[in-house]
Design a protein around this motif. Sequence first.
Motif, short mmCIF file in Angstrom:
data_model
loop_
_atom_site.label_atom_id
_atom_site.label_comp_id
_atom_site.label_asym_id
_atom_site.label_seq_id
_atom_site.Cartn_x
_atom_site.Cartn_y
_atom_site.Cartn_z
N ILE A 88 -0.22 -5.92 -18.45
CA ILE A 88 -0.62 -5.92 -19.85
C ILE A 88 0.39 -5.17 -20.70
CG2 ILE A 88 -2.11 -3.88 -19.77
CD1 ILE A 88 -4.04 -5.61 -21.53
N SER A 123 5.76 -8.72 -16.60
CA SER A 123 4.32 -8.91 -16.66
C SER A 123 3.82 -9.74 -15.50
CB SER A 123 3.98 -9.58 -18.01
OG SER A 123 2.62 -9.84 -18.09
N ALA A 159 -3.98 -9.94 -20.30
CA ALA A 159 -2.55 -10.15 -20.15
C ALA A 159 -2.22 -11.63 -20.13
CB ALA A 159 -2.05 -9.46 -18.86
N ALA A 208 3.29 -7.38 -21.43
CA ALA A 208 2.90 -8.50 -22.30
C ALA A 208 2.82 -8.07 -23.75
CB ALA A 208 1.56 -9.08 -21.83
#
Lengths: 731, 102, 169
Positions: free
Chosen positions: A349, A371, A489, A352
């Motif tokens: 996350i 990610s 994410a 991202a």
Amino acid sequence: MTTETLIWLIPLPPVLAFFLIVLFTNKNKALSHTLAVGAAFLSWLGSMIVFVRALGVEHLGEHPFESSLNWLPTGDTWFRIGVLVDPLSAAVLFFVAWTVLMIFIYSVGYHNYGQPEGDQDVKGLPPRGAIVNAHGHKHAVPSVEPMYSRFFAFIGLFAFGMYVLVLSDNLLTLFVGWEIMGLCSYLLIGFWYAKKSARDAAVKAFMTTRVGDVFMLLGIAWLYSYTGTLNFREIFQPELLERMGNAMAFPELAMRWPALFPFISSFSIAGAIALLLFVGTVGKSAQFPLHVWLPDAMEGPTPVSAMIHAATMVSAGVYAVVRMFPLLEADVTGTSMAVVAFIGAFTAIFAATIAVAQNDIKRVLAYSTISQLGFMIAALGIGAYVAAVFHLITHAFFKALLFLGSGSVIHGMEHGVLHTGNHHVDAQDMFNMGGLRRKMPITFWTFLIGGFALSGFPLITAGFWSKDEILAEAFGHGHWWVFITLAVAAFLTAFYTMRQITLTFLGEPRTKEAEHAQETPWTMTVPLVILAFFAVAYGWIGVPTGFPVLGGLLPNWLHEFVGGTLAEHPEALAFNWIPLGTSLFVALGGLYFGWLTYRNVNSPAEDRLQIPLLKNKYYFDEIYDRLFVKPAYWFAETFVYKWMDQGLIDSILHLFGPLTDKIGSFIRKYIDLLILNDAGDGSYKATWWFGRNLRGVQTGRIQQYLMFALAIFMLVGAALYFYFRYFRLVA
Amino acid sequence: MVPLSWYLILAAALFSIGLFGVLSRRNAVAILLGIELMLNAVNINLAAFWRYGNVLHMAGQVFAIIVFAVAAAEVAVGLALVISVYRKRNTVIADDIDLMKW
Amino acid sequence: MTAEQIIFLVVAFFTLGSGFMVVTTGNLVHAALWLVATLFGVAVVFALLNAGFLAVVQVVVYIGAIAILFIFAVMLTRKDMRDQGPQMNRGWWAGALIAVLVFAGLFFMLQGWNGLSRTAAAIPAGFDAVAELGNALVSPDAFVLPFEVASVLLVAALVGAVYVAFNRK
């Protein structure tokens, strides 16, 4: 040829190509790339043959292809090294061979083979184009890379390293391959060495991964000292694993600080070792907190970014953890797995969120890689072995595709730059692009497929199947936080991917350079197409059996095959609608929102997500710089160099000079000159003085002589007289 | 009845006077004069010891004769030398003849 | 004090006085003449010692030859009025001192000898000193050899003197 021999031979062609190019064919571009691509092709061929043969073996996990030889004598025994092809390595070998070959072919076009040499081109800088005379007027065309052969030599060495890592049967040769790839990463990130940013990025990459490697080496050493072996199959004996998993890692510490007992006792030996090895992966696969090098690594040429930093090297990190999964699982406390899951999910996350604010087309993909690797690590952390491997393989294909696609886009943009002559335009900035779907159709469609795969577009893309499986596993085993984090994410992934596609390909060209962009030659587009095929097709070998409608049609071949690697075949997960629904929602929702938001955004000012915190990557680079880099520099420059080296050691040395001088002068003055010299002089002087002073007796006057004679005669006479008279009576 | 000692003292005194002359006179000829005195003193000694010893033993007198001869010879040669030096150097001052000086 | 002693003393003083004048007088001719006087005195002393031959030889040889020779030498080596200058060299006091010391030393040594005060024995009757001397001089078991050697010495001296003083023109 037996499979085992073939396996030994697979890593050989690329390293031979490396040596031949470096030693002999450096000047000849055609010969160099032929050697390199030929070598990649041979390795690919060998890999395919081995793969096919591996498919044919029943229960490959129990009878893998293996071959080893005595290498290092250790007392009474030998340390053996060798090759191993079990289901995991066979699957990984497959994608490694394909991506490596595709990227090698792509590099020929990327470095503008066949184009003239630029008159301004200098080794160490990217080529700046050449002026040719074509139909009457001057034309700027892309020029060929001056260090063309060098590039192929390096990627050849790199391919060797990756093959060695994948095919090795023990941690030592795995680490050897690991380090070779680290070296090549450094060499290739800093390929254009005249650029300071490239040099710094190369050093940063090497240093950061080095931090991870140190811990990994500690783990390897501990493992070897505990078990006496580094061979995978020997380590993963169930009794040994059980013993390691139950024994406490730091019993003395736990006894000394009972207050910390709960914390210390949560590490078993297996867990501690696995965690140390995992730190190596954190470095190599750019997980938080050692993620800082990967975005900067985009300084390297795009094939490098594709191969090393998307498809293979970073995947090697995940592969290492996958390999050591039994060790991770053996930990009864589960602490290490929790740590792994946490880092993976957090990284997913974290990266991202940064990716949504990046404007450079390659940077977005770099954070995307971080990610996605987080996804895989998180999957391993929750025990989803097959899902992690699945995502590893699909990610390799579509990420390589995306990177090569971005390289193609950049090439097209550079064409436009050469056309307009305005070299200040950044060909990599997405806000300078737009409308490229018409100018570069093949690139567009393949990029679109890759992007959808990354986002997890349902059903048709491989990324959907692999990502969905991870989410399902997370949900199915009750890891709620991991599930939610990964879902968010995934949403962000789809979002920024669509942002990227929209800004780059959709809409209208925002600059003149984008208007004059051109499609790239076949050496670059053909690999894109092939990889796109895999990005789509590969998903269908891993359809879960419980899936509605499609589940029963295709066997979950991947699960069966790869699952056989583990001693205990992982059980198939029961189907659940919630993760599927979540998956669909985040993927499609993310894509839609991305398109919606960005179809009318034409400049960074209009982009509401250009938040400084995100743009500056949470200021991690600055934090690390202050915490680690500057102190290290201080230590080196001031403490060691100025104080210790110059101040202490040089002072001592400078003492010796004057000291020796003093001793020498002393000896010279007092012993040499005074004693030896003057003694010598003194003897002659004394003689001379005596002579000069005594010669006064010789006056030449006989009366004086007479007087002297008489005087002495009298003295002697008196002496004798008295002697005889008083001491000895003369008879 | 002159005791022997008187002759001996006479001889000693004459000898000393001659010695003084040898050591202190500037003129070379004067030096030779002094030598003559010394030789005479010796002769007196010899004669005295002959007379006051065994008179039958003529050694004393023979010695004295020989001394005469030696003295004569020495004077002859010495004066010849002095004359020769005088011819060469035009001086008879002993101190001036100091070529053997350092 | 016997007559002999008185005579001796007179002669002794005369000799010593003359000798002293020889070494101190400034005029060299005077010195030679004083030498003659001294030699006479010595001849008388010889006579007193019953060494008649020696006395005569002294007069003939020493005075007749050697002293004359001295006078010749003085004449031949005289620069005009040159013998009026100082006759003693610079260190004469050292010479005087040594002379005194020698005399004192001799005197002192004589004191320790017990035969010092012996008197002369009588000469045996019929003793012919000259004849005995002659015998001693030519007798092979006496002193003929020194005598002959002395004559050789005289020849050598003669030749040498002639050679040295020869005026080569």
